[in-house]
Design a protein around this motif. Structure first.
Motif, short mmCIF file in Angstrom:
data_model
loop_
_atom_site.label_atom_id
_atom_site.label_comp_id
_atom_site.label_asym_id
_atom_site.label_seq_id
_atom_site.Cartn_x
_atom_site.Cartn_y
_atom_site.Cartn_z
N ARG A 223 0.85 -1.19 0.00
CA ARG A 223 0.00 0.00 0.00
C ARG A 223 0.88 1.24 0.00
O ARG A 223 1.85 1.33 0.76
CB ARG A 223 -0.89 0.05 1.25
CG ARG A 223 -2.08 -0.86 1.22
CD ARG A 223 -3.12 -0.40 0.20
NE ARG A 223 -3.45 0.99 0.34
CZ ARG A 223 -4.37 1.45 1.20
NH1 ARG A 223 -5.01 0.61 2.00
NH2 ARG A 223 -4.64 2.73 1.25
N LEU A 224 0.54 2.21 -0.83
CA LEU A 224 1.30 3.45 -0.91
C LEU A 224 0.76 4.47 0.07
O LEU A 224 -0.45 4.75 0.09
CB LEU A 224 1.25 4.01 -2.34
CG LEU A 224 2.22 3.39 -3.34
CD1 LEU A 224 1.86 3.81 -4.75
CD2 LEU A 224 3.65 3.80 -3.02
N PHE A 225 1.66 5.02 0.88
CA PHE A 225 1.30 6.07 1.83
C PHE A 225 1.34 7.43 1.13
O PHE A 225 0.57 8.32 1.43
CB PHE A 225 2.28 6.03 3.00
CG PHE A 225 1.83 6.84 4.19
CD1 PHE A 225 0.76 6.42 4.95
CD2 PHE A 225 2.48 8.00 4.55
CE1 PHE A 225 0.33 7.16 6.05
CE2 PHE A 225 2.08 8.74 5.65
CZ PHE A 225 1.01 8.32 6.40
N GLN B 290 -7.51 -2.64 -6.16
CA GLN B 290 -6.74 -2.15 -5.02
C GLN B 290 -7.60 -2.04 -3.77
O GLN B 290 -8.82 -1.86 -3.84
CB GLN B 290 -6.11 -0.80 -5.34
CG GLN B 290 -7.11 0.34 -5.50
CD GLN B 290 -6.46 1.62 -6.00
OE1 GLN B 290 -6.12 1.72 -7.16
NE2 GLN B 290 -6.30 2.58 -5.10
N ASN B 291 -6.97 -2.14 -2.60
CA ASN B 291 -7.70 -2.22 -1.35
C ASN B 291 -8.53 -0.98 -1.04
O ASN B 291 -9.66 -1.07 -0.58
CB ASN B 291 -6.73 -2.48 -0.18
CG ASN B 291 -6.47 -3.95 0.02
OD1 ASN B 291 -7.39 -4.76 -0.06
ND2 ASN B 291 -5.23 -4.32 0.24
N ASP B 292 -7.98 0.19 -1.26
CA ASP B 292 -8.67 1.43 -0.92
C ASP B 292 -8.68 2.35 -2.14
O ASP B 292 -7.63 2.67 -2.69
CB ASP B 292 -7.98 2.12 0.26
CG ASP B 292 -8.74 3.34 0.74
OD1 ASP B 292 -9.87 3.56 0.28
OD2 ASP B 292 -8.20 4.09 1.58
N ILE B 293 -9.87 2.78 -2.54
CA ILE B 293 -10.01 3.66 -3.69
C ILE B 293 -10.23 5.10 -3.26
O ILE B 293 -9.98 6.04 -4.03
CB ILE B 293 -11.16 3.18 -4.60
CG1 ILE B 293 -10.91 1.74 -5.04
CG2 ILE B 293 -11.32 4.06 -5.84
CD1 ILE B 293 -12.08 1.13 -5.79
N THR B 294 -10.69 5.32 -2.04
CA THR B 294 -11.08 6.66 -1.61
C THR B 294 -9.92 7.66 -1.68
O THR B 294 -10.14 8.85 -1.88
CB THR B 294 -11.65 6.63 -0.18
OG1 THR B 294 -10.65 6.12 0.73
CG2 THR B 294 -12.87 5.73 -0.11
N PHE C 193 -1.10 -4.72 -5.46
CA PHE C 193 -0.81 -3.51 -6.21
C PHE C 193 -1.57 -2.34 -5.59
O PHE C 193 -2.57 -2.52 -4.89
CB PHE C 193 -1.18 -3.67 -7.69
CG PHE C 193 -2.58 -4.18 -7.92
CD1 PHE C 193 -3.65 -3.30 -8.04
CD2 PHE C 193 -2.82 -5.53 -8.01
CE1 PHE C 193 -4.93 -3.77 -8.25
CE2 PHE C 193 -4.10 -6.02 -8.22
CZ PHE C 193 -5.16 -5.12 -8.34
N ASP C 194 -1.09 -1.13 -5.87
CA ASP C 194 -1.74 0.05 -5.30
C ASP C 194 -1.40 1.27 -6.13
O ASP C 194 -0.38 1.31 -6.83
CB ASP C 194 -1.31 0.25 -3.85
CG ASP C 194 -2.23 1.22 -3.11
OD1 ASP C 194 -3.43 1.27 -3.45
OD2 ASP C 194 -1.76 1.92 -2.20
N LEU C 195 -2.26 2.27 -6.01
CA LEU C 195 -2.08 3.57 -6.65
C LEU C 195 -1.92 4.60 -5.55
O LEU C 195 -2.65 4.58 -4.56
CB LEU C 195 -3.29 3.89 -7.52
CG LEU C 195 -3.24 5.12 -8.42
CD1 LEU C 195 -2.15 4.96 -9.48
CD2 LEU C 195 -4.60 5.33 -9.09
N CYS D 77 2.42 0.95 -7.91
CA CYS D 77 3.39 -0.05 -7.45
C CYS D 77 2.69 -1.40 -7.38
O CYS D 77 1.47 -1.48 -7.20
CB CYS D 77 4.01 0.33 -6.11
SG CYS D 77 2.85 0.28 -4.72
N TRP D 78 3.46 -2.47 -7.53
CA TRP D 78 2.87 -3.79 -7.46
C TRP D 78 3.93 -4.82 -7.08
O TRP D 78 5.12 -4.58 -7.19
CB TRP D 78 2.21 -4.17 -8.78
CG TRP D 78 3.11 -4.33 -9.96
CD1 TRP D 78 3.65 -5.49 -10.44
CD2 TRP D 78 3.58 -3.30 -10.85
NE1 TRP D 78 4.41 -5.25 -11.55
CE2 TRP D 78 4.39 -3.92 -11.83
CE3 TRP D 78 3.40 -1.92 -10.90
CZ2 TRP D 78 5.01 -3.20 -12.85
CZ3 TRP D 78 4.01 -1.20 -11.92
CH2 TRP D 78 4.79 -1.84 -12.88
#
Length: 379
Positions: free
Chosen positions: A71-73, A306-310, A356-358, A366-367
């Protein structure tokens, strides 16, 4: 004689002109040779994914045998969820959550815990405090400095799809461990527990599945199912106190193909479906004020999202397992406002992508590909 000389001279000049034109004709074919244009196309093939960067040999940094989720911070700092299958702590394999710098490949293990692989695809991070983010791994809630131990705040029991964490109100939402007929909330600071919803009196053996909470509004969306063939009966959205905001009943067979639920923002959430026979997918977008809004079709088979879209809305990354490809995956950038999908990356053969995440600003993708971490700038 003079006339004969002039005639011979004119003929010689004419011949010299014709010979001088011939080289120009012979010079034309090289201009038409395909070799002069084809080499220019070769770099373009290499530059299809010009910004992809790869970090390899990372297992030792994370004290892991498997890297599970990322997950990207922000645009550069990621959190990584890893397992070590060689260390069984009794209630699960050793698991670590680490911070990871995409630019420098520096890693720092922040939390230790235990979990089985069932929870490997869950990693939620919330900025309760920039220096002390809260992290939910699907089984444990982590946060430094909250207790004397510092690390594990709470540990769950249950199965994936049974609970979620409401970061904004420091409570977890969970389904009871027996018949899964009741949905509860529990404040992790006060211990207060509250029954939010009950489907036990519906006349059939029903259960609640996949509750998802919006940490800004506290609203919860979930599926009401019956055990017979695990058919989805209703989609329900309730508020913080358990009051129904709206519900929709289902009868169509395609609802066997429900894959996931995701909040998009405070007012909208998405129900994601996949039709394996037609190798296509659909996204049904709902508004908590007006109910169902619209349905969109994707011409590829949905695999994961991805886990969180908000944080990155209106953009999100969706993965596709490429049919008959010997484990190749494709990553798509989906714009929920425009309803458009753009291909970002396709892995090589056996390039298994399982996390993966945005980034919140939508700049960095990233993935995890096998056990390597890859990333690229997309905006």
């Amino acid at each position: 004689m003079k006339k004969l000389f002039v005639l011979i001279l004119a003929l010689l000049m004419l011949c010299s002109c014709s010979f001088s034109e011939e080289p120009e004709k012979t010079s034309e074919p090289p201009k038409e040779q395909p070799s002069s244009s084809e080499p220019e196309e070769q770099p373009e093939e290499k530059e299809e994914q010009p910004s992809v960067k790869t970090h390899e040999n990372l297992l030792e940094k994370f004290e892991a045998t498997d890297i599970q989720e990322i997950r990207l911070f922000n645009d550069n700092i990621a959190y990584v969820h890893s397992f070590n299958r060689e260390i069984d702590l009794g209630d699960g394999f050793k698991t670590t959550v680490s911070s990871f710098d995409l630019e420098t490949a520096e890693a720092e293990i922040l939390f230790y815990g235990s979990a089985y692989f069932d929870y490997g695809d869950t990693l939620s991070v919330h900025k309760m405090d920039f220096s002390n983010p809260w992290i939910f791994t699907g089984k444990n809630i982590f946060s430094k400095g909250i207790t004397e131990r510092g690390d594990i705040e709470y540990s769950f029991e249950g199965s994936p799809g049974d609970f979620d964490f409401d970061f904004g109100n420091k409570r977890y939402i969970f389904v009871d461990g027996n018949g899964k007929e009741r949905l509860y909330s529990k404040n992790i600071e006060t211990g207060e527990e509250k029954l939010l919803f009950d489907v036990s009196g519906e006349g059939e053996h029903r259960f609640i599945h996949n509750p998802k909470v919006n940490s800004d509004s506290g609203n919860i969306v979930f599926l009401d199912c019956k055990y017979e063939a695990s058919v989805t009966v209703r989609l329900i959205c309730i508020d913080f106190w358990g009051n129904i905001i709206f519900e929709e009943s289902f009868e169509n067979d395609f609802l066997y193909n429900i894959r996931d639920l995701r909040w998009l923002n405070e007012e909208n959430f998405a129900l994601l479906l996949a039709n394996a026979e037609e190798e296509s997918s659909s996204i049904r977008i709902y508004n908590i004020n007006s109910g169902f809004a619209e349905e969109r079709t994707l011409d590829f088979l949905f695999n994961n999202i991805q886990n969180d879209i908000t944080e990155s809305y209106p953009f999100a990354v969706i993965s596709e397992y490429v049919p008959q490809s010997h484990f190749r995956y494709r990553l798509w950038l989906y714009n929920f406002e425009e309803g458009a999908a753009e291909e970002l990356y396709i892995s090589p053969t056996r390039g298994i992508i399982h996390g993966f995440d945005l980034s919140p600003g939508g700049k960095t993708l990233c993935w995890i590909e096998n056990d390597d971490i890859k990333f690229m700038e997309i905006n």
